[in-house]
Scaffold this active site. Structure first.
Site, PDB file in Angstrom:
ATOM      1  N   THR A 168       0.787  -1.033  -0.112  1.00  0.00           N
ATOM      2  CA  THR A 168      -0.061  -0.057   0.083  1.00  0.00           C
ATOM      3  C   THR A 168       0.825   1.231  -0.078  1.00  0.00           C
ATOM      4  O   THR A 168       1.377   1.542   1.003  1.00  0.00           O
ATOM      5  CB  THR A 168      -0.831   0.131   1.197  1.00  0.00           C
ATOM      6  OG1 THR A 168      -1.551  -1.180   1.146  1.00  0.00           O
ATOM      7  CG2 THR A 168      -1.785   1.146   1.269  1.00  0.00           C
ATOM      8  N   VAL A 173      -3.633  -4.925  -2.740  1.00  0.00           N
ATOM      9  CA  VAL A 173      -4.847  -5.482  -2.414  1.00  0.00           C
ATOM     10  C   VAL A 173      -5.714  -5.116  -1.381  1.00  0.00           C
ATOM     11  O   VAL A 173      -5.347  -4.426  -0.560  1.00  0.00           O
ATOM     12  CB  VAL A 173      -4.277  -7.082  -2.283  1.00  0.00           C
ATOM     13  CG1 VAL A 173      -3.480  -7.573  -3.303  1.00  0.00           C
ATOM     14  CG2 VAL A 173      -3.597  -6.935  -0.885  1.00  0.00           C
ATOM     15  N   MET A 176      -6.112   3.829  -6.132  1.00  0.00           N
ATOM     16  CA  MET A 176      -7.497   3.159  -5.582  1.00  0.00           C
ATOM     17  C   MET A 176      -7.375   2.533  -4.255  1.00  0.00           C
ATOM     18  O   MET A 176      -8.517   2.405  -3.357  1.00  0.00           O
ATOM     19  CB  MET A 176      -7.581   1.910  -6.549  1.00  0.00           C
ATOM     20  CG  MET A 176      -9.049   1.256  -6.451  1.00  0.00           C
ATOM     21  SD  MET A 176     -10.465   1.946  -6.951  1.00  0.00           S
ATOM     22  CE  MET A 176     -11.349   2.466  -5.568  1.00  0.00           C
ATOM     23  N   LYS A 177      -6.269   1.948  -4.026  1.00  0.00           N
ATOM     24  CA  LYS A 177      -6.044   1.472  -2.515  1.00  0.00           C
ATOM     25  C   LYS A 177      -6.165   2.317  -1.535  1.00  0.00           C
ATOM     26  O   LYS A 177      -6.791   2.140  -0.485  1.00  0.00           O
ATOM     27  CB  LYS A 177      -4.955   0.603  -2.427  1.00  0.00           C
ATOM     28  CG  LYS A 177      -4.375  -0.006  -1.150  1.00  0.00           C
ATOM     29  CD  LYS A 177      -5.378  -1.043  -0.815  1.00  0.00           C
ATOM     30  CE  LYS A 177      -5.312  -1.403   0.692  1.00  0.00           C
ATOM     31  NZ  LYS A 177      -4.129  -2.382   0.862  1.00  0.00           N
ATOM     32  N   VAL A 178      -5.410   3.401  -1.622  1.00  0.00           N
ATOM     33  CA  VAL A 178      -5.413   4.257  -0.432  1.00  0.00           C
ATOM     34  C   VAL A 178      -6.730   5.237  -0.279  1.00  0.00           C
ATOM     35  O   VAL A 178      -7.187   5.339   0.656  1.00  0.00           O
ATOM     36  CB  VAL A 178      -4.287   5.415  -0.443  1.00  0.00           C
ATOM     37  CG1 VAL A 178      -2.910   4.381  -0.487  1.00  0.00           C
ATOM     38  CG2 VAL A 178      -4.494   6.268  -1.724  1.00  0.00           C
TER      39      VAL A 178
END
Length: 303
Positions: A94, A119, A168-170
């Site tokens: 991340t 992920v 997208m992840k954060v």
């Protein structure tokens, strides 16, 4: 196609285990115990990240920060020192999208691709093969890595060019981190006013307030009194800070996100960064004077 994995801790280890189910995987981690666990799954431990880079066409990496990723890639015994032109590095950390893009540009000059594929879902979903994979890279890079990613999970999203996976992840994690604290507060409010926490959760799961914290965290962890979820307050706060930094770098106001950042900081000042993330509920219980967790609830993973 030869695969390697650098950083096989809690999350990286779970993801590497999925790869081991259908590929021979070379692994490296600073923890000999983590490497031994993967060797039990059929992986081959190597002495350094450089050795993993030299022996493989594609090397996955999963660490805690983009600074650690840079060191693991470009350090004296890093992946790039061993990897041949035409190789690919898949960053599942991340991380910081801006740092990722800078590293991708440096690697491109060396003939090495970098694609970010963080992920979401936690180690348990990685092991189950249902975790969400969020990819950032060119269409050609994504086409190359997709068949390998499918051995981890079918839930794959190509979010855009390099760095987009980390965006997208954060943003996802900021939403999840915010929901966690607000849900803890709201349930504590209801309990303080005489409601049973189990009833509160069951009713909200049928109402418009339904979310992951109610569905998973409360049902699997809080209500049974098993607070361990395999994630620390410090790591959650790190993810929130990445999102607020992204907002600042992008000149986007993030008023609620900023408050969430401060809230986690206050909790960590009280409980410590290494505390299990669900211990935030203890902080909120104390402030509210309400007892949501059952008596004897523990954050001990072996409890």
């Amino acid at each position: 196609m030869k695969l390697g994995y650098v950083g096989v801790g809690s999350m990286g280890g779970a993801l590497a285990t999925r790869l081991c189910s259908s590929h021979q995987v070379d692994v490296f981690d600073l923890s000999a115990t983590a490497v031994a666990k993967l060797e039990a799954e059929g992986a081959k431990g190597l002495p350094s990240a450089r050795d993993v880079g030299a022996a493989n066409d594609i090397v996955f990496i999963c660490l805690q920060t983009s600074d650690q990723v840079r060191k693991a890639i470009f350090g004296e015994n890093g992946i790039a020192a061993g990897m041949k032109p035409g190789g690919m590095i898949v960053d599942q950390t991340t991380g910081d999208a801006f740092q990722t893009r800078a590293m991708a540009a440096e690697l491109e000059a060396m003939g090495i691709d970098l694609i970010d594929v963080p992920v979401s879902g936690g180690p348990q979903y990685a092991i189950a093969g249902t975790i969400a994979l969020m990819a950032g890279g060119s269409d050609a890079q994504f086409a190359r890595i997709k068949p390998v990613l499918e051995t981890i999970s079918p839930n794959i999203f190509h979010c855009g060019p390099v760095g987009s996976g980390h965006v997208m992840k954060v943003t996802n994690n900021l939403l999840a981190a915010s929901q966690r604290l607000l849900t803890f507060e709201v349930v504590a409010l209801a309990v303080k006013n005489g409601l049973n926490p189990k009833t509160v959760v069951e009713a909200m799961l049928k109402g418009s307030g339904r979310n992951y914290v109610l569905d998973v965290t409360f049902q699997r962890h809080i209500l049974p009194g098993k607070l361990h979820q395999g994630f620390t307050l410090g790591l959650m706060h790190k993810d929130v800070k990445l999102a607020t930094k992204l907002a600042a770098d992008s000149e986007v106001p993030l008023l609620i996100g900023g408050l969430v950042d401060e809230y986690y900081g206050a909790i960590i000042n009280d409980l410590g960064a290494d505390a299990e993330v669900n211990m935030a509920l203890r902080y909120i219980e104390d402030a509210a004077g309400a007892h949501v967790c059952p008596e004897g609830a523990s954050a001990d993973p072996d409890a």
